[in-house]
Motif scaffolding. Structure first.
Motif, PDB file in Angstrom:
ATOM      1  N   ILE A  59       0.880  -1.167   0.000  1.00 50.42           N
ATOM      2  CA  ILE A  59       0.000   0.000   0.000  1.00 50.42           C
ATOM      3  C   ILE A  59       0.915   1.213   0.000  1.00 50.42           C
ATOM      4  O   ILE A  59       1.617   1.472   0.984  1.00 50.42           O
ATOM      5  CB  ILE A  59      -0.937  -0.056   1.218  1.00 50.42           C
ATOM      6  CG1 ILE A  59      -1.814  -1.305   1.090  1.00 50.42           C
ATOM      7  CG2 ILE A  59      -1.766   1.220   1.324  1.00 50.42           C
ATOM      8  CD1 ILE A  59      -2.442  -1.763   2.351  1.00 50.42           C
ATOM      9  N   GLY A  60       0.970   1.895  -1.143  1.00 54.60           N
ATOM     10  CA  GLY A  60       1.905   2.998  -1.338  1.00 54.60           C
ATOM     11  C   GLY A  60       3.087   2.519  -2.177  1.00 54.60           C
ATOM     12  O   GLY A  60       4.191   2.343  -1.678  1.00 54.60           O
ATOM     13  N   THR A  61       2.848   2.314  -3.477  1.00 54.20           N
ATOM     14  CA  THR A  61       3.913   1.812  -4.370  1.00 54.20           C
ATOM     15  C   THR A  61       4.894   2.916  -4.745  1.00 54.20           C
ATOM     16  O   THR A  61       6.085   2.656  -4.928  1.00 54.20           O
ATOM     17  CB  THR A  61       3.274   1.200  -5.640  1.00 54.20           C
ATOM     18  OG1 THR A  61       2.466   0.097  -5.242  1.00 54.20           O
ATOM     19  CG2 THR A  61       4.320   0.718  -6.618  1.00 54.20           C
ATOM     20  N   CYS A  62       4.364   4.131  -4.887  1.00 52.02           N
ATOM     21  CA  CYS A  62       5.164   5.333  -5.155  1.00 52.02           C
ATOM     22  C   CYS A  62       5.963   5.206  -6.458  1.00 52.02           C
ATOM     23  O   CYS A  62       5.391   5.171  -7.531  1.00 52.02           O
ATOM     24  CB  CYS A  62       6.049   5.644  -3.959  1.00 52.02           C
ATOM     25  SG  CYS A  62       6.500   7.376  -3.844  1.00 52.02           S
ATOM     26  N   ASP A 132      -7.497   6.255  -4.444  1.00 50.41           N
ATOM     27  CA  ASP A 132      -7.439   6.293  -2.983  1.00 50.41           C
ATOM     28  C   ASP A 132      -7.646   4.889  -2.429  1.00 50.41           C
ATOM     29  O   ASP A 132      -8.639   4.225  -2.755  1.00 50.41           O
ATOM     30  CB  ASP A 132      -8.533   7.252  -2.488  1.00 50.41           C
ATOM     31  CG  ASP A 132      -8.338   7.612  -1.039  1.00 50.41           C
ATOM     32  OD1 ASP A 132      -8.170   6.696  -0.212  1.00 50.41           O
ATOM     33  OD2 ASP A 132      -8.340   8.819  -0.736  1.00 50.41           O
ATOM     34  N   THR A 133      -6.744   4.462  -1.568  1.00 52.98           N
ATOM     35  CA  THR A 133      -6.827   3.067  -1.078  1.00 52.98           C
ATOM     36  C   THR A 133      -8.062   2.807  -0.213  1.00 52.98           C
ATOM     37  O   THR A 133      -8.461   1.657  -0.084  1.00 52.98           O
ATOM     38  CB  THR A 133      -5.591   2.689  -0.235  1.00 52.98           C
ATOM     39  OG1 THR A 133      -5.335   3.721   0.701  1.00 52.98           O
ATOM     40  CG2 THR A 133      -4.390   2.443  -1.097  1.00 52.98           C
ATOM     41  N   THR A 134      -8.643   3.872   0.351  1.00 61.67           N
ATOM     42  CA  THR A 134      -9.855   3.629   1.131  1.00 61.67           C
ATOM     43  C   THR A 134     -10.932   3.044   0.205  1.00 61.67           C
ATOM     44  O   THR A 134     -11.842   2.370   0.663  1.00 61.67           O
ATOM     45  CB  THR A 134     -10.369   4.930   1.796  1.00 61.67           C
ATOM     46  OG1 THR A 134     -10.556   5.907   0.783  1.00 61.67           O
ATOM     47  CG2 THR A 134      -9.384   5.451   2.831  1.00 61.67           C
ATOM     48  N   GLY A 154       1.249   3.751   2.785  1.00 60.36           N
ATOM     49  CA  GLY A 154       0.540   4.674   1.899  1.00 60.36           C
ATOM     50  C   GLY A 154       0.313   6.002   2.580  1.00 60.36           C
ATOM     51  O   GLY A 154       1.244   6.626   3.074  1.00 60.36           O
ATOM     52  N   GLY A 155      -0.962   6.416   2.645  1.00 61.06           N
ATOM     53  CA  GLY A 155      -1.301   7.666   3.320  1.00 61.06           C
ATOM     54  C   GLY A 155      -1.014   7.555   4.806  1.00 61.06           C
ATOM     55  O   GLY A 155      -1.149   6.472   5.386  1.00 61.06           O
ATOM     56  N   HIS A 156      -0.621   8.680   5.413  1.00 57.16           N
ATOM     57  CA  HIS A 156      -0.239   8.635   6.825  1.00 57.16           C
ATOM     58  C   HIS A 156      -1.275   9.265   7.751  1.00 57.16           C
ATOM     59  O   HIS A 156      -1.037   9.351   8.955  1.00 57.16           O
ATOM     60  CB  HIS A 156       1.114   9.344   7.021  1.00 57.16           C
ATOM     61  CG  HIS A 156       2.242   8.652   6.323  1.00 57.16           C
ATOM     62  ND1 HIS A 156       2.963   9.231   5.310  1.00 57.16           N
ATOM     63  CD2 HIS A 156       2.758   7.406   6.481  1.00 57.16           C
ATOM     64  CE1 HIS A 156       3.889   8.386   4.878  1.00 57.16           C
ATOM     65  NE2 HIS A 156       3.782   7.261   5.565  1.00 57.16           N
TER      66      HIS A 156
HETATM   67  C1  LIG Z   1       6.008   6.932   1.533  1.00 55.12           C
HETATM   68  S1  LIG Z   1       5.402   6.713  -0.055  1.00 55.12           S
HETATM   69  C2  LIG Z   1       5.585   5.009  -0.366  1.00 55.12           C
HETATM   70  C3  LIG Z   1       7.001   4.594  -0.595  1.00 55.12           C
HETATM   71  C4  LIG Z   1       7.151   3.182  -1.079  1.00 55.12           C
HETATM   72  N1  LIG Z   1       6.428   2.248  -0.232  1.00 55.12           N
HETATM   73  C5  LIG Z   1       8.608   2.792  -1.085  1.00 55.12           C
HETATM   74  O1  LIG Z   1       9.152   2.464  -0.012  1.00 55.12           O
HETATM   75  O2  LIG Z   1       9.219   2.810  -2.174  1.00 55.12           O
HETATM   76  C6  LIG Z   1       3.673   6.827   0.198  1.00 55.12           C
HETATM   77  C7  LIG Z   1       2.839   6.623  -1.045  1.00 55.12           C
HETATM   78  O3  LIG Z   1       1.485   6.517  -0.644  1.00 55.12           O
HETATM   79  C8  LIG Z   1       0.674   7.133  -1.623  1.00 55.12           C
HETATM   80  N2  LIG Z   1      -0.577   7.568  -0.982  1.00 55.12           N
HETATM   81  C9  LIG Z   1      -0.735   8.521  -0.035  1.00 55.12           C
HETATM   82  N3  LIG Z   1      -2.024   8.596   0.319  1.00 55.12           N
HETATM   83  C10 LIG Z   1      -2.689   7.677  -0.406  1.00 55.12           C
HETATM   84  C11 LIG Z   1      -4.050   7.280  -0.484  1.00 55.12           C
HETATM   85  N4  LIG Z   1      -4.986   7.838   0.279  1.00 55.12           N
HETATM   86  N5  LIG Z   1      -4.375   6.303  -1.358  1.00 55.12           N
HETATM   87  C12 LIG Z   1      -3.417   5.725  -2.134  1.00 55.12           C
HETATM   88  N6  LIG Z   1      -2.116   6.048  -2.090  1.00 55.12           N
HETATM   89  C13 LIG Z   1      -1.759   7.011  -1.240  1.00 55.12           C
HETATM   90  C14 LIG Z   1       1.506   8.293  -2.150  1.00 55.12           C
HETATM   91  O4  LIG Z   1       1.144   8.625  -3.454  1.00 55.12           O
HETATM   92  C15 LIG Z   1       2.927   7.756  -2.052  1.00 55.12           C
HETATM   93  O5  LIG Z   1       3.344   7.248  -3.287  1.00 55.12           O
END
Ligand SMILES: C[S@@+](CC[C@H](N)C(=O)[O-])C[C@H]1O[C@@H](n2cnc3c(N)ncnc32)[C@H](O)[C@@H]1O
Length: 229
Positions: A59-62, A132-134, A154-156
């Protein structure tokens, strides 16, 4: 090379292979300080080496940095299905701030990066979900079924990480390992502290990584969550 030379080379290689394996085992198992950087990403790789997951959810592929590392580590021993979730091009400035985020790459770019991985004759099956992952993770739970390894990064915000955890719970079997990044910061600390200790074993992996751009330094740890036995 003549036929007898090629045969001799093969025999020599098979004679040397056990020594090569012994040396490798020694370096990886007995000399960790010599090759580990000590970051929490190395701990993720260690965990994957143990779990040997066939199904990984991130969750959070970035940009796919951690995804590539997890996939490569898993492919060393088995085939892997990778399910990755991110907003990708749907990231907006407001969400970026709310989720204390990193700006993600375009999905097609990440997809071609991950799909081009080849290791030991294996290629991963890559499934990416934009949005949005929700919403997206909830909708994909049935399709994924069971995950062996889940990385929540993902989102914090509390609302998002809580939803990510609740949807991840539904993917867990008795042996699933879930790692939640960034404890105890933002909404992650509250969520992890609230996880039901009667059902789940929660371990905080110390000491975590320190980032010195802020004062006091930001300390990010992994929370390891497994089903309580
Ligand atoms: C810290 S980065 C992830 C880093 C990745 N896991 C890595 O280590 O290479 C967080 C990611 O979460 C995604 N993100 C933030 N809020 C999100 C949401 N509500 N739904 C989906 N993706 C979300 C952002 O776009 C971002 O790419």
């Amino acid at each position: 090379m003549t036929k007898p030379q090629a045969a001799a080379k093969e025999i020599l290689k098979s004679l040397l292979r056990p020594f090569y394996r012994m040396g490798r085992k020694f370096i990886f198992e007995k000399l960790p300080p010599l090759y580990r950087e000590g970051t929490r990403y190395d701990l993720i790789a260690d965990e994957i080496k143990k779990v040997k997951p066939g199904v990984i959810v991130e969750i959070g592929t970035c940009h796919g940095n951690n995804a590539e590392r997890m996939i490569r580590t898993a492919l060393w021993s088995n085939d892997v299905d990778y399910y990755g979730f991110d907003l990708f091009e749907e990231m907006a400035r407001e969400t970026f701030v709310k989720e204390t985020s990193i700006w993600p790459a375009p999905m097609a770019l990440v997809e071609s990066r991950l799909k081009s991985i080849r290791l030991r004759g294996r290629t991963p099956k890559v499934h990416l979900f934009k949005g949005d992952t929700t919403r997206t993770l909830k909708a994909a739970v049935q399709r994924i079924g069971r995950a062996d390894f889940i990385f929540i990064d993902g989102g914090h915000s509390y609302e998002t990480v809580r939803a990510d955890w609740e949807n991840s719970e539904r993917l867990c079997g008795p042996d699933t390992v879930v790692l939640i990044d960034d404890y105890p910061n933002w909404g992650v600390g509250r969520l992890v502290d609230e996880i039901d200790r009667g059902r789940w074993k929660v371990e905080i992996i110390e000491p975590g990584d320190y980032f010195y751009h802020s004062s006091p330094p930001l300390n990010c740890k992994l929370a390891r969550v497994t089903v309580k036995r």
